[in-house]
Design an enzyme around this catalytic site. Sequence first.
Site, PDB file in Angstrom:
ATOM      1  N   LYS A   1      39.962 -42.846  12.216  1.00  0.00           N
ATOM      2  CA  LYS A   1      38.788 -43.233  13.020  1.00  0.00           C
ATOM      3  C   LYS A   1      39.270 -44.018  14.230  1.00  0.00           C
ATOM      4  O   LYS A   1      40.347 -44.621  14.189  1.00  0.00           O
ATOM      5  CB  LYS A   1      37.852 -44.111  12.183  1.00  0.00           C
ATOM      6  CG  LYS A   1      36.452 -44.213  12.726  1.00  0.00           C
ATOM      7  CD  LYS A   1      35.572 -43.055  12.272  1.00  0.00           C
ATOM      8  CE  LYS A   1      34.239 -43.066  12.955  1.00  0.00           C
ATOM      9  NZ  LYS A   1      33.321 -42.049  12.439  1.00  0.00           N
TER      10      LYS A   1
ATOM     11  N   ASP B   1      31.109 -40.022  17.566  1.00  0.00           N
ATOM     12  CA  ASP B   1      30.422 -40.942  16.644  1.00  0.00           C
ATOM     13  C   ASP B   1      29.424 -41.687  17.531  1.00  0.00           C
ATOM     14  O   ASP B   1      29.060 -41.183  18.621  1.00  0.00           O
ATOM     15  CB  ASP B   1      31.429 -41.896  15.968  1.00  0.00           C
ATOM     16  CG  ASP B   1      30.808 -42.697  14.821  1.00  0.00           C
ATOM     17  OD1 ASP B   1      30.610 -42.134  13.745  1.00  0.00           O
ATOM     18  OD2 ASP B   1      30.499 -43.897  15.002  1.00  0.00           O
TER      19      ASP B   1
HETATM   20  P1  NDP Z   1      24.346 -41.980  18.213  1.00  0.00           P
HETATM   21  O1  NDP Z   1      25.066 -42.854  19.149  1.00  0.00           O
HETATM   22  O2  NDP Z   1      23.998 -40.600  18.615  1.00  0.00           O
HETATM   23  O3  NDP Z   1      23.022 -42.684  17.691  1.00  0.00           O
HETATM   24  C1  NDP Z   1      23.037 -43.923  17.047  1.00  0.00           C
HETATM   25  C2  NDP Z   1      21.605 -44.378  16.870  1.00  0.00           C
HETATM   26  O4  NDP Z   1      21.578 -45.548  16.082  1.00  0.00           O
HETATM   27  C3  NDP Z   1      20.954 -44.736  18.200  1.00  0.00           C
HETATM   28  O5  NDP Z   1      19.579 -44.483  18.119  1.00  0.00           O
HETATM   29  C4  NDP Z   1      21.235 -46.231  18.306  1.00  0.00           C
HETATM   30  O6  NDP Z   1      20.302 -46.926  19.136  1.00  0.00           O
HETATM   31  C5  NDP Z   1      21.084 -46.659  16.875  1.00  0.00           C
HETATM   32  N1  NDP Z   1      21.931 -47.828  16.641  1.00  0.00           N
HETATM   33  C6  NDP Z   1      23.275 -47.911  16.778  1.00  0.00           C
HETATM   34  N2  NDP Z   1      23.703 -49.161  16.519  1.00  0.00           N
HETATM   35  C7  NDP Z   1      22.588 -49.866  16.233  1.00  0.00           C
HETATM   36  C8  NDP Z   1      22.373 -51.213  15.879  1.00  0.00           C
HETATM   37  N3  NDP Z   1      23.380 -52.068  15.774  1.00  0.00           N
HETATM   38  N4  NDP Z   1      21.095 -51.595  15.634  1.00  0.00           N
HETATM   39  C9  NDP Z   1      20.058 -50.706  15.733  1.00  0.00           C
HETATM   40  N5  NDP Z   1      20.213 -49.415  16.067  1.00  0.00           N
HETATM   41  C10 NDP Z   1      21.458 -49.010  16.315  1.00  0.00           C
HETATM   42  O7  NDP Z   1      25.284 -41.953  16.884  1.00  0.00           O
HETATM   43  P2  NDP Z   1      25.226 -40.932  15.672  1.00  0.00           P
HETATM   44  O8  NDP Z   1      23.845 -40.467  15.444  1.00  0.00           O
HETATM   45  O9  NDP Z   1      26.311 -39.938  15.879  1.00  0.00           O
HETATM   46  O10 NDP Z   1      25.710 -41.865  14.472  1.00  0.00           O
HETATM   47  C11 NDP Z   1      24.799 -42.574  13.636  1.00  0.00           C
HETATM   48  C12 NDP Z   1      25.471 -42.957  12.338  1.00  0.00           C
HETATM   49  O11 NDP Z   1      25.919 -41.775  11.663  1.00  0.00           O
HETATM   50  C13 NDP Z   1      26.731 -43.843  12.471  1.00  0.00           C
HETATM   51  O12 NDP Z   1      26.815 -44.682  11.342  1.00  0.00           O
HETATM   52  C14 NDP Z   1      27.867 -42.821  12.419  1.00  0.00           C
HETATM   53  O13 NDP Z   1      29.091 -43.403  12.005  1.00  0.00           O
HETATM   54  C15 NDP Z   1      27.319 -41.868  11.367  1.00  0.00           C
HETATM   55  N6  NDP Z   1      27.896 -40.543  11.353  1.00  0.00           N
HETATM   56  C16 NDP Z   1      27.857 -39.735  12.463  1.00  0.00           C
HETATM   57  C17 NDP Z   1      28.390 -38.472  12.412  1.00  0.00           C
HETATM   58  C18 NDP Z   1      28.258 -37.523  13.558  1.00  0.00           C
HETATM   59  O14 NDP Z   1      28.579 -36.345  13.370  1.00  0.00           O
HETATM   60  N7  NDP Z   1      27.770 -37.928  14.722  1.00  0.00           N
HETATM   61  C19 NDP Z   1      29.081 -37.977  11.203  1.00  0.00           C
HETATM   62  C20 NDP Z   1      28.982 -38.865  10.066  1.00  0.00           C
HETATM   63  C21 NDP Z   1      28.435 -40.100  10.164  1.00  0.00           C
HETATM   64  P3  NDP Z   1      20.743 -47.347  20.613  1.00  0.00           P
HETATM   65  O15 NDP Z   1      20.995 -46.066  21.339  1.00  0.00           O
HETATM   66  O16 NDP Z   1      19.594 -48.113  21.130  1.00  0.00           O
HETATM   67  O17 NDP Z   1      21.990 -48.176  20.447  1.00  0.00           O
END
Ligand code: NDP
Length: 451
Positions: free
Chosen positions: A125, A165
């Site tokens: 990672k 991510d």
């Molecule tokens: P994105 O950046 O596309 O979206 C993340 C979302 O979560 C956004 O809406 C963001 O809001 C919100 N968010 C992030 N941090 C916070 C926080 N501290 N408090 C509140 N809201 C928060 O990321 P992903 O959708 O790709 O990833 C989401 C999760 O899934 C993570 O844990 C990631 O590790 C996991 N994951 C992702 C994979 C992938 O293929 N993308 C695979 C496996 C796991 P804002 O934009 O306002 O920050």
Amino acid sequence: MNYIHNTITKLKESSPAQVEFYQAVEEVLDSLQPILDSNEQYQVHSIIERMIEPERQIMFRVTWVDDQGKVRVNKGYRVEFNSALGPYKGGLRFHPSVNASIIKFLGFEQVFKNALTGLPIGGGKGGANFDPKGKSDGEIMRFCQSFINELYRHIGPTRDVPAGDIGVGAREIGYMFGQYKRLTGNFDGVFTGKSLLWGGSLARKEATGYGCVYFAQYMLEDRSDTLAGKRCLVSGAGNVAIYTIEKLYQLGAIPVSCSDSSGAIYHDSGINLDTLKELKEVRKVRLKEYLDVHSDAKFIPIEDYPADGNAVWRLPTAQLAFPCATQNELSKADAEVLVANGCIGVSEGANMPSTQEAVDVFLDAKILYGPGKAANAGGVATSQLEMAQNASMQRWSFEEVDEKLKVIMRNIYCSASETAAEFGQPNNLVLGANIAGFRKVADAMIEQGVV
Ligand code: NDP
């Protein structure tokens, strides 16, 4: 228990102040006691001690120039955790909260997750404490190029294959791949999550969210139930949340919430997916603007969240919960409210979104609980399908990839639930997923000798 306790104590001494990493390690080690008891060679070979120490940790300065001409400095990371099963594989996260502890927790989880997929991939990672919010396209590009100016020497299609991510999507992957190609002269499959125009796989974008819903479907099927008609709480509004919501609709469920770091939307009649995609994928704006289109929805600003948790999990009764935002976004108090409100299952799209105490509430209440390392493995599994297509110069259809994703998610579910039953704790998918992943990696490490 003493052995595990001592291992954690030593870890805390040797890697100070890495709380998220300790949390991830403790959660896994707590589940491993039965297999350590039944097979002493894991202790003889110091498998646990080796597994919690990354094979390599790269930390580097990322220097770039902003639109005002000021030089900015960020911290870049790549933790190559374990390559027993294949090249390091795992995403890059760009978020101001990124530090060594967060990257190590994510890398550690990734090792087990990747093993569970049954595919030949190790775990790693990386990322940077860079905040993409409010940055111009040019700033994002210059940052990505500078990041790769260091990282390019450590990655390669059979060595280490990063993906996206939080904060890293197709645009950032494009800029990083472009710089990698310029520096190395190689057009090869060194990243996944690429654009469909130059080597990306159909259904990769959708895979984590879709996979997390398939996982819920398989858990429900085992209790002769289905997703049809179920009201679902979803957190997040990014890649994983959007495609979780899309698949929930396709399978007849009703997702009623989403959230970002500014607050949560509750829409009793169901989240409008077109509006959500327009706001987040096209215009990239705050979620509050959802209300401009849907005045019957409600917005709860982050300032109004309960002190001990997340407003999403306190919303009116829903049968299923899909945490899809970030780590530790579901507290013990949130878990208690969910269970009291009649929630029958949780499937984690995010990595480690539930605190350890929240997980204990779910396990004690005996509701269905799919831990992230199993339920969200569809993303990395489809990344490996992208690598396979790149290596064989093939392009599979959306349906073909989606079909393979379903089979992989079913295999992951079966592997976790069968292993849980084998160790006398049927339905404990935390224990099942941890032991099933551990066994594959540990046995491969023993076969490869002391390296
Ligand atoms: P994105 O950046 O596309 O979206 C993340 C979302 O979560 C956004 O809406 C963001 O809001 C919100 N968010 C992030 N941090 C916070 C926080 N501290 N408090 C509140 N809201 C928060 O990321 P992903 O959708 O790709 O990833 C989401 C999760 O899934 C993570 O844990 C990631 O590790 C996991 N994951 C992702 C994979 C992938 O293929 N993308 C695979 C496996 C796991 P804002 O934009 O306002 O920050």
